[in-house]
Design a protein around this motif. Structure first.
Motif, PDB file in Angstrom:
ATOM      1  N   THR A  83       0.836  -1.210   0.000  1.00 20.66           N
ATOM      2  CA  THR A  83       0.000   0.000   0.000  1.00 20.66           C
ATOM      3  C   THR A  83       0.867   1.254   0.000  1.00 20.66           C
ATOM      4  O   THR A  83       0.623   2.214  -0.756  1.00 20.66           O
ATOM      5  CB  THR A  83      -0.924   0.004   1.241  1.00 20.66           C
ATOM      6  N   ALA A  85       3.916   1.502  -1.074  1.00 23.43           N
ATOM      7  CA  ALA A  85       4.565   1.587  -2.386  1.00 23.43           C
ATOM      8  C   ALA A  85       3.604   2.190  -3.413  1.00 23.43           C
ATOM      9  O   ALA A  85       3.987   3.037  -4.237  1.00 23.43           O
ATOM     10  CB  ALA A  85       5.024   0.198  -2.822  1.00 23.43           C
ATOM     11  N   MET A  86       2.326   1.771  -3.361  1.00 28.60           N
ATOM     12  CA  MET A  86       1.337   2.307  -4.297  1.00 28.60           C
ATOM     13  C   MET A  86       1.136   3.805  -4.056  1.00 28.60           C
ATOM     14  O   MET A  86       1.045   4.592  -5.000  1.00 28.60           O
ATOM     15  CB  MET A  86       0.004   1.552  -4.158  1.00 28.60           C
ATOM     16  N   SER A  88       3.315   5.789  -2.775  1.00 24.75           N
ATOM     17  CA  SER A  88       4.534   6.449  -3.265  1.00 24.75           C
ATOM     18  C   SER A  88       4.449   6.633  -4.778  1.00 24.75           C
ATOM     19  O   SER A  88       4.814   7.694  -5.306  1.00 24.75           O
ATOM     20  CB  SER A  88       5.767   5.615  -2.905  1.00 24.75           C
ATOM     21  N   ALA A  89       3.977   5.603  -5.475  1.00 25.16           N
ATOM     22  CA  ALA A  89       3.845   5.697  -6.925  1.00 25.16           C
ATOM     23  C   ALA A  89       2.858   6.800  -7.292  1.00 25.16           C
ATOM     24  O   ALA A  89       3.081   7.579  -8.219  1.00 25.16           O
ATOM     25  CB  ALA A  89       3.366   4.352  -7.489  1.00 25.16           C
ATOM     26  N   VAL A  90       1.758   6.891  -6.550  1.00 27.28           N
ATOM     27  CA  VAL A  90       0.772   7.949  -6.790  1.00 27.28           C
ATOM     28  C   VAL A  90       1.424   9.309  -6.554  1.00 27.28           C
ATOM     29  O   VAL A  90       1.251  10.255  -7.340  1.00 27.28           O
ATOM     30  CB  VAL A  90      -0.452   7.773  -5.862  1.00 27.28           C
ATOM     31  N   VAL A  92       4.610  10.062  -6.769  1.00 29.63           N
ATOM     32  CA  VAL A  92       5.544  10.316  -7.871  1.00 29.63           C
ATOM     33  C   VAL A  92       4.771  10.792  -9.101  1.00 29.63           C
ATOM     34  O   VAL A  92       5.154  11.746  -9.783  1.00 29.63           O
ATOM     35  CB  VAL A  92       6.370   9.047  -8.199  1.00 29.63           C
ATOM     36  N   THR A  93       3.646  10.123  -9.386  1.00 34.91           N
ATOM     37  CA  THR A  93       2.811  10.515 -10.531  1.00 34.91           C
ATOM     38  C   THR A  93       2.322  11.945 -10.364  1.00 34.91           C
ATOM     39  O   THR A  93       2.331  12.745 -11.327  1.00 34.91           O
ATOM     40  CB  THR A  93       1.600   9.557 -10.644  1.00 34.91           C
TER      41      THR A  93
END
Length: 102
Positions: A83, A85-86, A88-90, A92-93
């Motif tokens: 969660t 990591a997700m 973090s990806a959001v 970054v996006t």
């Protein structure tokens, strides 16, 4: 008469020997009973050993349950990590979209 007296003495001796023989038989019966009780005691000891073994197996089962709980906790922590990591990806996006917007 002397012969009769001697025969009587022999008869008395035989009766006494018979009493001794009966006593010996009774003692043998007591010995057999004691042997049977010893066998029962040995059986009880063996059953106690079985009980101890069962207790040990129960302890192993409890340990396995605790390890399973640890494994479940690890899985939950992994889910939390995924969660994060997700997220973090959001993030970054979002940063990339902000850069594009700029």
């Amino acid at each position: 008469a002397v012969t009769m007296a001697m025969l009587s003495a022999v008869t008395v001796t035989m009766v006494m020997l018979s009493a001794v023989a009966v006593t010996m038989v009774m003692l043998t019966a007591v010995e057999v009973t004691v042997a049977m009780l010893s066998a029962v005691a040995v059986t009880m000891v063996m059953l106690s050993a079985v009980a101890v073994t069962m207790a040990m197996l129960s302890a192993v089962t409890v340990t396995m349950v605790m390890l399973s709980a640890v494994a479940v906790t690890m899985v939950m922590l992994t889910a939390v990590e995924v969660t994060v990591a997700m997220l973090s990806a959001v993030a970054v996006t979002m940063v990339m979209l902000s850069a594009v917007a700029v």
